[in-house]
Design a protein around this motif. Structure first.
Motif, PDB file in Angstrom:
ATOM      1  N   MET A 179       0.829  -1.218   0.000  1.00 26.68           N
ATOM      2  CA  MET A 179       0.000   0.000   0.000  1.00 26.68           C
ATOM      3  C   MET A 179       0.857   1.260   0.000  1.00 26.68           C
ATOM      4  O   MET A 179       0.449   2.290  -0.518  1.00 26.68           O
ATOM      5  N   ASN A 180       2.050   1.182   0.554  1.00 30.06           N
ATOM      6  CA  ASN A 180       2.937   2.339   0.618  1.00 30.06           C
ATOM      7  C   ASN A 180       3.895   2.423  -0.564  1.00 30.06           C
ATOM      8  O   ASN A 180       4.725   3.334  -0.606  1.00 30.06           O
ATOM      9  N   SER A 181       3.772   1.511  -1.487  1.00 32.60           N
ATOM     10  CA  SER A 181       4.663   1.473  -2.653  1.00 32.60           C
ATOM     11  C   SER A 181       4.407   2.674  -3.573  1.00 32.60           C
ATOM     12  O   SER A 181       3.300   3.208  -3.635  1.00 32.60           O
ATOM     13  N   THR A 182       5.434   3.058  -4.297  1.00 34.08           N
ATOM     14  CA  THR A 182       5.272   4.103  -5.308  1.00 34.08           C
ATOM     15  C   THR A 182       4.747   3.521  -6.615  1.00 34.08           C
ATOM     16  O   THR A 182       4.332   4.265  -7.501  1.00 34.08           O
ATOM     17  N   ASP A 183       4.730   2.211  -6.729  1.00 32.02           N
ATOM     18  CA  ASP A 183       4.238   1.518  -7.925  1.00 32.02           C
ATOM     19  C   ASP A 183       2.729   1.281  -7.792  1.00 32.02           C
ATOM     20  O   ASP A 183       2.284   0.583  -6.878  1.00 32.02           O
ATOM     21  N   TYR A 184       1.962   1.845  -8.697  1.00 32.12           N
ATOM     22  CA  TYR A 184       0.506   1.729  -8.602  1.00 32.12           C
ATOM     23  C   TYR A 184       0.056   0.271  -8.703  1.00 32.12           C
ATOM     24  O   TYR A 184      -0.984  -0.099  -8.151  1.00 32.12           O
ATOM     25  N   LYS A 185       0.829  -0.569  -9.371  1.00 30.78           N
ATOM     26  CA  LYS A 185       0.450  -1.983  -9.482  1.00 30.78           C
ATOM     27  C   LYS A 185       0.526  -2.670  -8.121  1.00 30.78           C
ATOM     28  O   LYS A 185      -0.318  -3.505  -7.799  1.00 30.78           O
ATOM     29  N   ASP A 186       1.510  -2.300  -7.330  1.00 34.65           N
ATOM     30  CA  ASP A 186       1.597  -2.837  -5.973  1.00 34.65           C
ATOM     31  C   ASP A 186       0.414  -2.371  -5.128  1.00 34.65           C
ATOM     32  O   ASP A 186      -0.186  -3.157  -4.388  1.00 34.65           O
ATOM     33  N   ARG A 187       0.083  -1.089  -5.229  1.00 32.89           N
ATOM     34  CA  ARG A 187      -1.047  -0.553  -4.464  1.00 32.89           C
ATOM     35  C   ARG A 187      -2.362  -1.202  -4.914  1.00 32.89           C
ATOM     36  O   ARG A 187      -3.231  -1.517  -4.099  1.00 32.89           O
ATOM     37  N   PHE A 188      -2.487  -1.412  -6.208  1.00 35.93           N
ATOM     38  CA  PHE A 188      -3.676  -2.057  -6.768  1.00 35.93           C
ATOM     39  C   PHE A 188      -3.807  -3.469  -6.201  1.00 35.93           C
ATOM     40  O   PHE A 188      -4.881  -3.882  -5.751  1.00 35.93           O
ATOM     41  N   GLU A 215     -10.513  -7.558 -10.848  1.00 41.47           N
ATOM     42  CA  GLU A 215      -9.914  -8.656 -11.610  1.00 41.47           C
ATOM     43  C   GLU A 215      -9.901  -8.348 -13.107  1.00 41.47           C
ATOM     44  O   GLU A 215      -8.903  -8.601 -13.790  1.00 41.47           O
ATOM     45  N   ASP A 216     -11.014  -7.804 -13.612  1.00 41.02           N
ATOM     46  CA  ASP A 216     -11.073  -7.426 -15.028  1.00 41.02           C
ATOM     47  C   ASP A 216     -10.043  -6.350 -15.344  1.00 41.02           C
ATOM     48  O   ASP A 216      -9.343  -6.411 -16.359  1.00 41.02           O
ATOM     49  N   ARG A 217      -9.968  -5.358 -14.478  1.00 42.03           N
ATOM     50  CA  ARG A 217      -9.006  -4.273 -14.696  1.00 42.03           C
ATOM     51  C   ARG A 217      -7.574  -4.792 -14.607  1.00 42.03           C
ATOM     52  O   ARG A 217      -6.714  -4.396 -15.399  1.00 42.03           O
ATOM     53  N   ALA A 218      -7.312  -5.684 -13.680  1.00 43.94           N
ATOM     54  CA  ALA A 218      -5.973  -6.265 -13.547  1.00 43.94           C
ATOM     55  C   ALA A 218      -5.589  -7.001 -14.825  1.00 43.94           C
ATOM     56  O   ALA A 218      -4.438  -6.910 -15.273  1.00 43.94           O
ATOM     57  N   PHE A 219      -6.518  -7.704 -15.425  1.00 41.66           N
ATOM     58  CA  PHE A 219      -6.246  -8.398 -16.672  1.00 41.66           C
ATOM     59  C   PHE A 219      -5.875  -7.412 -17.771  1.00 41.66           C
ATOM     60  O   PHE A 219      -4.874  -7.583 -18.466  1.00 41.66           O
ATOM     61  N   VAL A 220      -6.670  -6.353 -17.893  1.00 46.38           N
ATOM     62  CA  VAL A 220      -6.427  -5.333 -18.928  1.00 46.38           C
ATOM     63  C   VAL A 220      -5.085  -4.637 -18.716  1.00 46.38           C
ATOM     64  O   VAL A 220      -4.350  -4.370 -19.673  1.00 46.38           O
TER      65      VAL A 220
END
Length: 83
Positions: free
Chosen positions: A10-19, A71-76
């Motif tokens: 959650m504290n990551s600067t990477d939005y994928k980690d936060r996602f 889940e759909d957004r993660a796939f995209v």
């Protein structure tokens, strides 16, 4: 995994980690609510809920729908949601 295990993501600067952390937190909360609903229906809760079973079940359904959107957004966006 427990909620505290998602803090670093959650504290990551990477939005994928936060996602991914958001998704994992949602799944953790859904598991807890699902367990509560099962006990509610069985009459084995150790407390008397203020909310009706129907309200809590509707909340679970909304959470499940939100999880499917994530889940759909993660796939995209090519985000791996596996731990």
């Amino acid at each position: 995994m427990e909620l505290k295990g998602t803090v670093k993501m959650m504290n990551s600067t990477d939005y994928k980690d936060r996602f991914k952390a958001e998704y994992l937190q949602l799944k953790i909360r859904m598991t807890g609510l699902s367990n509560m609903l099962k006990k509610y229906k069985e009459g084995t809760l150790t407390f008397k809920p203020s909310c009706s079973y129907d309200l809590l079940n509707a909340q679970f359904k909304a959470m499940d729908l939100y999880a499917s959107f994530l889940e759909d957004r993660a796939f995209v966006e090519n985000i791996d949601l596996d731990q």
